[in-house]
Scaffold this active site. Structure first.
Site, PDB file in Angstrom:
ATOM      1  N   THR A 120       0.866  -1.168   0.000  1.00  0.00           N
ATOM      2  CA  THR A 120       0.000   0.000   0.000  1.00  0.00           C
ATOM      3  C   THR A 120       0.909   1.225   0.000  1.00  0.00           C
ATOM      4  O   THR A 120       2.063   1.119   0.411  1.00  0.00           O
ATOM      5  CB  THR A 120      -0.785  -0.029   1.322  1.00  0.00           C
ATOM      6  N   ARG A 148     -14.447  -6.540   1.545  1.00  0.00           N
ATOM      7  CA  ARG A 148     -13.572  -6.522   2.732  1.00  0.00           C
ATOM      8  C   ARG A 148     -12.990  -5.109   2.915  1.00  0.00           C
ATOM      9  O   ARG A 148     -12.628  -4.427   1.970  1.00  0.00           O
ATOM     10  CB  ARG A 148     -12.458  -7.547   2.540  1.00  0.00           C
ATOM     11  N   VAL A 149     -12.917  -4.664   4.168  1.00  0.00           N
ATOM     12  CA  VAL A 149     -12.365  -3.341   4.465  1.00  0.00           C
ATOM     13  C   VAL A 149     -11.095  -3.510   5.284  1.00  0.00           C
ATOM     14  O   VAL A 149     -11.110  -4.164   6.329  1.00  0.00           O
ATOM     15  CB  VAL A 149     -13.383  -2.484   5.257  1.00  0.00           C
ATOM     16  N   GLY A 150     -10.007  -2.944   4.806  1.00  0.00           N
ATOM     17  CA  GLY A 150      -8.738  -3.005   5.528  1.00  0.00           C
ATOM     18  C   GLY A 150      -8.507  -1.755   6.354  1.00  0.00           C
ATOM     19  O   GLY A 150      -9.431  -1.000   6.669  1.00  0.00           O
ATOM     20  N   ASP A 151      -7.267  -1.537   6.684  1.00  0.00           N
ATOM     21  CA  ASP A 151      -6.913  -0.433   7.596  1.00  0.00           C
ATOM     22  C   ASP A 151      -6.889   0.943   6.925  1.00  0.00           C
ATOM     23  O   ASP A 151      -7.130   1.960   7.569  1.00  0.00           O
ATOM     24  CB  ASP A 151      -5.525  -0.694   8.198  1.00  0.00           C
ATOM     25  N   THR A 170       0.786   0.550   7.209  1.00  0.00           N
ATOM     26  CA  THR A 170       0.268  -0.438   6.272  1.00  0.00           C
ATOM     27  C   THR A 170       0.832  -1.805   6.606  1.00  0.00           C
ATOM     28  O   THR A 170       1.634  -1.955   7.519  1.00  0.00           O
ATOM     29  CB  THR A 170       0.546  -0.067   4.807  1.00  0.00           C
ATOM     30  N   GLY A 171       0.357  -2.789   5.843  1.00  0.00           N
ATOM     31  CA  GLY A 171       0.704  -4.170   6.133  1.00  0.00           C
ATOM     32  C   GLY A 171      -0.592  -4.965   6.129  1.00  0.00           C
ATOM     33  O   GLY A 171      -1.515  -4.648   5.367  1.00  0.00           O
ATOM     34  N   VAL A 172      -0.688  -5.937   6.990  1.00  0.00           N
ATOM     35  CA  VAL A 172      -1.901  -6.753   7.054  1.00  0.00           C
ATOM     36  C   VAL A 172      -2.981  -5.956   7.784  1.00  0.00           C
ATOM     37  O   VAL A 172      -2.919  -5.736   9.001  1.00  0.00           O
ATOM     38  CB  VAL A 172      -1.611  -8.091   7.759  1.00  0.00           C
ATOM     39  N   GLY A 173      -3.972  -5.504   7.008  1.00  0.00           N
ATOM     40  CA  GLY A 173      -4.921  -4.524   7.516  1.00  0.00           C
ATOM     41  C   GLY A 173      -5.738  -4.982   8.697  1.00  0.00           C
ATOM     42  O   GLY A 173      -6.099  -4.173   9.571  1.00  0.00           O
TER      43      GLY A 173
END
Ligand code: GLY
Length: 240
Positions: A120, A148-151, A170-173
């Site tokens: 990201t 799906r909603v991430g960070d 960022t990274g694994v949301g």
């Protein structure tokens, strides 16, 4: 990243605002297929390309979009929300609103998901008044469903900017969201008067499960920007 930084530097040196610099640098990253944002966004498990982006300013404005289709530069839509009554828009409603504001509608190519594709993008800019703007953009994480909603578009998770400090993650949301990472690193830096480096290190070591890839960038109203990750995510800083 050099191209993005050069664009932001040109804008700031010409007297442009932090918002303008952060957005235009983010657009360069969205347009570069090497990153998982805009053009290079990973497909969802149904083959769709859905984009999230957010923008927050240290003067208390915010805009974010979630799961937008057909929008190569969602950060521009987030920027247009800064001065609206609403903060955020999702899905088809976001695209309909973007149409009403004249944002280009075009298919986004995207790319197949694969393990290790994260990256990201995030930009924090500070202008000559000391104002900060924090922009983030993503196609999501690989192997996630449509919807799906991430960070990235969630306040406090993928970004937080106030009281003269901005932090983006960022990274694994999912893990970032559960730990409210950006807000808590921001709070740690201000409440303990830690350096940005040590607050980010604390966030990753104390709040993130071992083995989960996460990266952070941060910039205050004075001093240099910093980045920290537990993997090989690149970051860069420039000061004029
Ligand atoms: N950090 C990007 C995402 O999980 O959506």
């Amino acid at each position: 990243m050099e191209a993005a930084i050069a664009r932001a530097a040109d804008i700031l040196e010409a007297g442009g605002s932090a918002v303008e610099a952060a957005v235009e640098a983010c657009v360069i990253l969205e347009d570069d297929p090497v990153f998982n944002a805009g053009t290079g966004a990973v497909y969802r498990t149904d083959g769709s390309v859905l984009l999230d982006a957010s923008l927050q300013t240290s003067d208390g404005r915010m805009g974010f979009v979630i799961a937008m289709r057909d929008t190569p530069n969602p950060i521009r839509v987030a920027a247009d929300l800064l001065d609206e009554e609403i903060n955020g828009l999702a899905g088809d409603g976001a695209r309909t609103w973007a149409n009403s504001k004249g944002h280009p509608k075009a298919a986004v190519e995207g790319r197949p998901p694969r393990a290790g594709v994260g990256d990201t993008v995030g930009v924090i800019a500070r202008d000559s008044t000391g104002a900060l703007a924090c922009a983030t953009s993503t196609g999501g994480t690989s192997y996630r469903p449509a919807g799906r909603v991430g960070d990235v578009p969630l306040p406090g998770s993928g970004f937080w900017a106030e009281h003269g400090l901005a932090v983006a993650a960022t990274g694994v949301g999912e893990v970032i969201t559960r730990s409210l990472l950006s807000y808590r690193v921001h709070d740690r830096a201000l409440s303990t008067e830690s350096t940005l480096e040590s607050a980010m290190r604390w966030g990753i070591e104390e709040l993130i499960d071992e083995g989960v890839s996460v990266g952070l960038i941060s910039l205050a109203s004075e001093g240099e920007g910093r980045g920290h990750s537990n993997t090989d995510m690149p970051w860069a800083a420039w000061s004029g």
